[in-house]
Design a protein around this motif. Structure first.
Motif, mmCIF file in Angstrom:
data_model
loop_
_atom_site.group_PDB
_atom_site.id
_atom_site.type_symbol
_atom_site.label_atom_id
_atom_site.label_comp_id
_atom_site.label_asym_id
_atom_site.label_seq_id
_atom_site.Cartn_x
_atom_site.Cartn_y
_atom_site.Cartn_z
ATOM 1 N N PHE A 74 0.946 -1.038 0.038
ATOM 2 C CA PHE A 74 -0.089 0.073 -0.024
ATOM 3 C C PHE A 74 0.810 1.352 0.032
ATOM 4 O O PHE A 74 0.338 2.178 -0.797
ATOM 5 C CB PHE A 74 -0.861 0.022 1.331
ATOM 6 N N LYS A 75 1.981 1.313 0.793
ATOM 7 C CA LYS A 75 2.995 2.432 0.839
ATOM 8 C C LYS A 75 3.489 2.789 -0.572
ATOM 9 O O LYS A 75 3.485 3.771 -1.016
ATOM 10 C CB LYS A 75 3.921 2.230 1.778
ATOM 11 N N GLU A 76 3.972 1.562 -1.053
ATOM 12 C CA GLU A 76 4.658 1.616 -2.656
ATOM 13 C C GLU A 76 3.508 2.257 -3.582
ATOM 14 O O GLU A 76 3.779 2.964 -4.362
ATOM 15 C CB GLU A 76 5.146 0.233 -3.246
ATOM 16 N N TRP A 77 2.166 1.534 -3.444
ATOM 17 C CA TRP A 77 1.193 2.240 -4.233
ATOM 18 C C TRP A 77 0.772 3.646 -4.045
ATOM 19 O O TRP A 77 0.511 4.455 -5.100
ATOM 20 C CB TRP A 77 -0.172 1.236 -4.038
ATOM 21 N N ARG A 78 0.961 4.090 -2.845
ATOM 22 C CA ARG A 78 0.691 5.504 -2.557
ATOM 23 C C ARG A 78 1.551 6.416 -2.842
ATOM 24 O O ARG A 78 1.425 7.519 -3.194
ATOM 25 C CB ARG A 78 0.344 5.692 -1.036
ATOM 26 N N ASN A 79 3.024 5.843 -2.857
ATOM 27 C CA ASN A 79 3.980 6.728 -3.295
ATOM 28 C C ASN A 79 4.527 6.800 -4.560
ATOM 29 O O ASN A 79 5.373 7.544 -5.003
ATOM 30 C CB ASN A 79 5.081 6.358 -2.145
ATOM 31 N N ARG A 80 3.856 5.896 -5.437
ATOM 32 C CA ARG A 80 4.177 5.986 -6.877
ATOM 33 C C ARG A 80 3.959 7.182 -7.577
ATOM 34 O O ARG A 80 3.145 7.939 -7.278
ATOM 35 C CB ARG A 80 3.518 4.803 -7.395
ATOM 36 N N PRO A 81 4.775 7.389 -8.333
ATOM 37 C CA PRO A 81 4.603 8.806 -9.226
ATOM 38 C C PRO A 81 3.390 8.488 -10.151
ATOM 39 O O PRO A 81 3.266 7.301 -10.601
ATOM 40 C CB PRO A 81 5.779 8.919 -10.078
ATOM 41 N N SER A 82 2.526 9.425 -10.303
ATOM 42 C CA SER A 82 1.398 9.253 -11.088
ATOM 43 C C SER A 82 1.644 9.490 -12.703
ATOM 44 O O SER A 82 2.491 10.384 -13.035
ATOM 45 C CB SER A 82 0.133 10.153 -10.825
ATOM 46 N N GLN A 83 1.204 8.562 -13.495
ATOM 47 C CA GLN A 83 1.138 8.663 -15.007
ATOM 48 C C GLN A 83 0.439 9.852 -15.537
ATOM 49 O O GLN A 83 -0.666 10.066 -15.116
ATOM 50 C CB GLN A 83 0.745 7.461 -15.623
ATOM 51 N N CYS A 84 1.292 10.806 -16.113
ATOM 52 C CA CYS A 84 0.577 11.697 -16.971
ATOM 53 C C CYS A 84 -0.661 11.438 -17.924
ATOM 54 O O CYS A 84 -0.092 10.647 -18.717
ATOM 55 C CB CYS A 84 1.721 12.675 -17.663
ATOM 56 N N ARG A 85 -1.743 11.957 -17.896
ATOM 57 C CA ARG A 85 -2.971 11.485 -18.563
ATOM 58 C C ARG A 85 -2.616 12.243 -20.130
ATOM 59 O O ARG A 85 -3.340 11.615 -20.916
ATOM 60 C CB ARG A 85 -4.068 11.976 -18.219
ATOM 61 N N HIS A 86 -1.580 13.082 -20.287
ATOM 62 C CA HIS A 86 -1.427 13.665 -21.403
ATOM 63 C C HIS A 86 -0.330 13.131 -22.337
ATOM 64 O O HIS A 86 -0.657 12.631 -23.578
ATOM 65 C CB HIS A 86 -1.163 15.221 -21.410
ATOM 66 N N CYS A 87 0.684 13.179 -21.701
ATOM 67 C CA CYS A 87 2.194 12.776 -22.333
ATOM 68 C C CYS A 87 2.142 11.077 -22.012
ATOM 69 O O CYS A 87 3.080 10.345 -22.767
ATOM 70 C CB CYS A 87 3.442 13.366 -22.003
ATOM 71 N N GLY A 88 1.820 10.352 -21.072
ATOM 72 C CA GLY A 88 1.584 9.147 -20.723
ATOM 73 C C GLY A 88 3.035 8.663 -19.859
ATOM 74 O O GLY A 88 3.335 7.615 -19.789
ATOM 75 N N THR A 89 3.853 9.629 -19.382
ATOM 76 C CA THR A 89 5.321 9.394 -18.853
ATOM 77 C C THR A 89 4.890 9.540 -17.311
ATOM 78 O O THR A 89 4.097 9.974 -16.919
ATOM 79 C CB THR A 89 6.165 10.087 -19.255
ATOM 80 N N VAL A 90 5.914 8.541 -16.641
ATOM 81 C CA VAL A 90 5.818 8.704 -15.335
ATOM 82 C C VAL A 90 7.206 9.158 -14.737
ATOM 83 O O VAL A 90 8.263 8.244 -15.096
ATOM 84 C CB VAL A 90 5.601 7.299 -14.842
ATOM 85 N N PRO A 91 7.351 10.327 -14.281
ATOM 86 C CA PRO A 91 6.669 11.289 -13.939
ATOM 87 C C PRO A 91 6.467 12.148 -15.251
ATOM 88 O O PRO A 91 7.189 11.737 -16.389
ATOM 89 C CB PRO A 91 6.970 11.989 -12.758
ATOM 90 N N CYS A 92 5.519 13.000 -15.218
ATOM 91 C CA CYS A 92 5.403 13.757 -16.544
ATOM 92 C C CYS A 92 6.522 14.369 -16.934
ATOM 93 O O CYS A 92 7.713 14.746 -16.307
ATOM 94 C CB CYS A 92 4.149 15.013 -16.328
ATOM 95 N N GLN A 93 6.740 14.554 -18.280
ATOM 96 C CA GLN A 93 7.999 15.273 -19.042
ATOM 97 C C GLN A 93 8.084 16.924 -18.457
ATOM 98 O O GLN A 93 9.448 16.999 -18.065
ATOM 99 C CB GLN A 93 7.839 15.367 -20.434
ATOM 100 N N VAL A 94 6.935 17.317 -17.963
ATOM 101 C CA VAL A 94 7.309 18.722 -17.741
ATOM 102 C C VAL A 94 7.802 18.590 -16.192
ATOM 103 O O VAL A 94 8.596 19.610 -15.989
ATOM 104 C CB VAL A 94 5.773 19.370 -17.537
#
Length: 176
Positions: A74-94
């Protein structure tokens, strides 16, 4: 003269015995079956509780191990970086680019065209690395158009995801 210790004692005793409040001396079959069943049930329950208490240490260890695994998952899931819904990268390119913090205010200048082109070039390199190294993005037509573009102009801004377009427009606004 009355020999009773209290008046009407004998009459009350007679009514008491006649009312059926005194339990019967000989139990019925149903009472015997109920008592035997109750004894068997209590014996089995005490055996089960004894066995359970004997295994309590191993049960506790298994529960503790599973709890720690679930908690770490659960800690790994909560702390994972979210995938950008626009560019699809984790973390976002920006968010990957830490250099996007200019100290000067955003001005609308003619020089922004060259800066926008350089920014598009840098984001193009970042997206290409995401495609090659992490396999986060597909190698589609937009990827190949971006890859073979030598000099980025305003018409090439549509080759980038929305998050990158917003970032470029924010840091290097077009002159009016």
């Amino acid at each position: 003269m009355c020999v009773e210790p209290e008046p009407r004692f004998a009459q009350r005793m007679f009514l008491h015995f006649m009312a059926g409040e005194v339990p019967r001396i000989c139990p019925t079959r149903l009472d015997i079956v109920w008592r035997v069943g109750n004894e068997v049930f209590c014996t089995l329950l005490s055996i089960l509780v004894t066995l359970l208490l004997g295994q309590a240490a191993s049960i506790g260890n298994n529960v503790y191990k599973r709890y720690t695994v679930m908690a770490s998952t659960f800690k790994e899931w909560r702390n994972r970086p979210s995938q950008c819904r626009h560019c699809g990268t984790v973390p976002c390119q920006v968010k990957r680019r830490s250099l996007w913090k200019p100290s000067v205010p955003h001005k609308r200048e003619e020089d922004n065209f060259a800066r926008r082109s350089n920014a598009m070039q840098m984001f193009s390199y970042g997206l290409e690395l995401s495609v090659i190294l992490t396999k986060e993005l597909p190698q589609d037509d937009i990827y190949w158009q971006r890859k073979f573009c030598q000099y980025f102009e305003e018409k090439h801004l549509v080759l980038f995801p929305v998050c990158i377009q917003r970032q470029i427009n924010y840091w290097y606004p077009l002159p009016r």
